[in-house]
Design a protein around this motif. Structure first.
Motif, PDB file in Angstrom:
ATOM      1  N   TYR A  31     -26.546   3.492 -40.654  1.00 38.80           N
ATOM      2  CA  TYR A  31     -25.074   3.536 -40.829  1.00 38.80           C
ATOM      3  C   TYR A  31     -24.675   4.572 -39.988  1.00 38.80           C
ATOM      4  N   ASP A  32     -25.213   5.618 -39.408  1.00 41.19           N
ATOM      5  CA  ASP A  32     -24.816   6.948 -38.523  1.00 41.19           C
ATOM      6  C   ASP A  32     -25.158   6.293 -37.171  1.00 41.19           C
ATOM      7  N   ARG A  34     -24.533   3.611 -35.348  1.00 43.23           N
ATOM      8  CA  ARG A  34     -23.540   2.969 -34.326  1.00 43.23           C
ATOM      9  C   ARG A  34     -22.102   2.931 -35.379  1.00 43.23           C
ATOM     10  N   THR A  35     -21.145   2.386 -34.772  1.00 41.00           N
ATOM     11  CA  THR A  35     -20.081   2.206 -35.455  1.00 41.00           C
ATOM     12  C   THR A  35     -19.917   0.448 -35.721  1.00 41.00           C
ATOM     13  N   TRP A  36     -20.223   0.244 -36.914  1.00 42.90           N
ATOM     14  CA  TRP A  36     -20.488  -1.057 -37.469  1.00 42.90           C
ATOM     15  C   TRP A  36     -19.298  -1.674 -38.056  1.00 42.90           C
ATOM     16  N   ARG A  37     -19.093  -2.899 -37.722  1.00 47.97           N
ATOM     17  CA  ARG A  37     -18.278  -3.755 -38.441  1.00 47.97           C
ATOM     18  C   ARG A  37     -18.730  -4.469 -39.560  1.00 47.97           C
ATOM     19  N   ASP A  38     -20.110  -4.572 -39.484  1.00 43.45           N
ATOM     20  CA  ASP A  38     -20.713  -5.058 -40.724  1.00 43.45           C
ATOM     21  C   ASP A  38     -22.127  -4.894 -40.509  1.00 43.45           C
ATOM     22  N   GLU A  57     -21.949  -4.360 -34.135  1.00 43.77           N
ATOM     23  CA  GLU A  57     -21.427  -3.114 -33.582  1.00 43.77           C
ATOM     24  C   GLU A  57     -20.138  -3.313 -32.815  1.00 43.77           C
ATOM     25  N   ILE A  58     -18.957  -2.445 -33.505  1.00 45.93           N
ATOM     26  CA  ILE A  58     -17.860  -2.451 -32.681  1.00 45.93           C
ATOM     27  C   ILE A  58     -17.829  -1.701 -31.356  1.00 45.93           C
ATOM     28  N   ASP A  84     -17.989  -8.144 -30.723  1.00 44.74           N
ATOM     29  CA  ASP A  84     -18.952  -7.379 -31.243  1.00 44.74           C
ATOM     30  C   ASP A  84     -20.373  -7.475 -30.570  1.00 44.74           C
TER      31      ASP A  84
END
Length: 401
Positions: A31-32, A34-38, A57-58, A84
């Motif tokens: 979870y930390d 990358r910045t995930w959309r899902d 990944e966003i 993404d």
């Protein structure tokens, strides 16, 4: 020097986790990353088609490029601002993975172009060799991945031991480093508080009563007078020698000593112990004390007093009461013993004391202090020795170990 034993944390048994729980752990660590959309737990369905987890990944406006060890080939020039990046996450809960086995796992992955995959995170509960890591980067580059990560046991432990992941360490393995740190902090604070109170209440040469807090017989001895004195009570008066880094020192033995001019040889009057407190209401006097004992003491003191200050001194053996074993200090005492009482944890084989006894052999000269290491091999015959049946000398060396 003897080796020093330190406490450490053993390896985490990642391989003992149930397969789906291992995937859950990896996903929560990601979870930390990358910045995930899902971030999907696809592996839990049973028909994952090669995906144990899948994430989107966003991203901003940078075009994708290869990121990994080794050469860095140029990536596609297509603008990826609006799209993404899709990541494949593979988890293997195995104790070892050889380079050949790792290659076979990678070759069985879904088609990169067909699935429009950007990167892969391959995670295993084992350590990877250099050859296995080189194989991983070579094969994933050939397959067309633009960014790759290989996490072995070492990488997982590194992440789990970070403060931000302490909750995962507790949830999956049952212990918390932050709780341990708080516990250590509490222990140190309590030790320092006890040390400060001891320094205030327990001054050198003061007679102190040490009490086992669990002995409810105080202040009366056990009625069974057939028991030895040490069994009839778990409290005793000692003379305090001061507070030091490792605890409160109490004088166990204090004997007249001779220190030779060579600074090596020495002797003690082993039949005399001046550490015995004068004010011990519970002390049982030996029945065999005779005029001869007083004569021995008088003769010894005369011989000792005749020495020059540089040659006469004291040999002292100390009991050490660690601060952690002190439960409370009553500075005022009571009607049975009016000096300070020190309440301690239940006695062990050595009472409340540490398993070592410091020794100090020092002369009396004020401006030219000399200390000698009291080795048996350098002891000479200056004072009269105790007879063979007397165990004073043996007890002294037993305490000094």
């Amino acid at each position: 020097m003897s080796p020093v034993t330190t406490k450490t944390i053993g390896p985490l048994h990642l391989e003992d986790l149930e397969p789906h729980r291992f995937e859950d752990l990896v996903r929560q660590l990601l979870y930390d990353f990358r910045t995930w959309r899902d971030l999907e737990a696809t592996g839990r369905s049973g028909s994952d088609e090669g995906f144990d987890a899948r994430g989107w990944e966003i991203v901003g406006g940078a075009p994708p490029v290869w990121i990994g060890d080794g050469d860095t080939p140029a990536g596609d020039d297509a603008d990826n601002d609006a799209n993404d990046r899709q990541w494949l996450i593979q988890c293997k809960r195995e104790k070892s993975i050889s380079p050949a086995k790792l290659r076979s796992y990678l070759e069985d992955l879904p088609n990169v172009e067909q699935e429009n995959l950007y990167g892969i995170v391959f995670v295993a509960a084992c350590d990877f060799s250099k050859k296995a890591r080189d194989t991983f980067y070579d094969v994933t580059r050939q397959l067309g991945f633009l960014e790759v990560k290989l996490w072995g046991k070492a990488e997982l432990e590194d992440q789990l031991f970070q403060p931000k992941n302490d909750h995962l360490l507790f949830a999956y393995f049952g212990f918390s480093l932050q709780v341990r740190q708080r516990s250590m902090k509490t222990t140190i604070r309590a030790r320092l508080m006890t040390k400060r109170k001891a320094q205030k209440a327990l001054t050198a040469f003061t007679e102190i009563l040490i009490r086992d807090a669990s002995d409810e017989r105080y202040p009366h001895l056990d009625p069974d007078d057939n028991l030895p004195e040490v069994k009839r009570r778990r409290w005793k008066v000692f003379r305090c020698a001061g507070c030091f880094y490792d605890g409160v020192y109490f004088t166990a033995r204090r004997s007249f000593a001779f220190l030779d001019d060579d600074g090596v040889h020495w002797d003690i009057a082993e039949r005399i112990n001046d550490a015995i407190p004068h004010n011990d209401p519970w002390r049982i006097e030996p029945q065999n004390r005779s005029d001869e004992d007083w004569k021995i003491r008088t003769d010894t003191m005369q011989k000792w007093d005749a020495l020059e200050e540089k040659n006469k001194g004291w040999l002292e053996t100390f009991f050490v009461l660690p601060y952690d074993r002190i439960l409370a200090i009553d500075e005022d005492g009571d009607e049975f013993f009016s000096h300070p009482h020190v309440y301690v944890a239940p006695f062990g084989e050595r009472g409340p004391f540490a398993d070592y006894c410091p020794i100090k052999l020092e002369n009396n000269e004020h401006w030219n202090k000399v200390q000698i290491s009291p080795l048996e091999s350098t002891r000479i015959a200056f004072f009269d020795r105790a007879p063979p049946e007397d165990d004073i000398s043996k007890n002294f060396y037993a305490d000094a170990k």
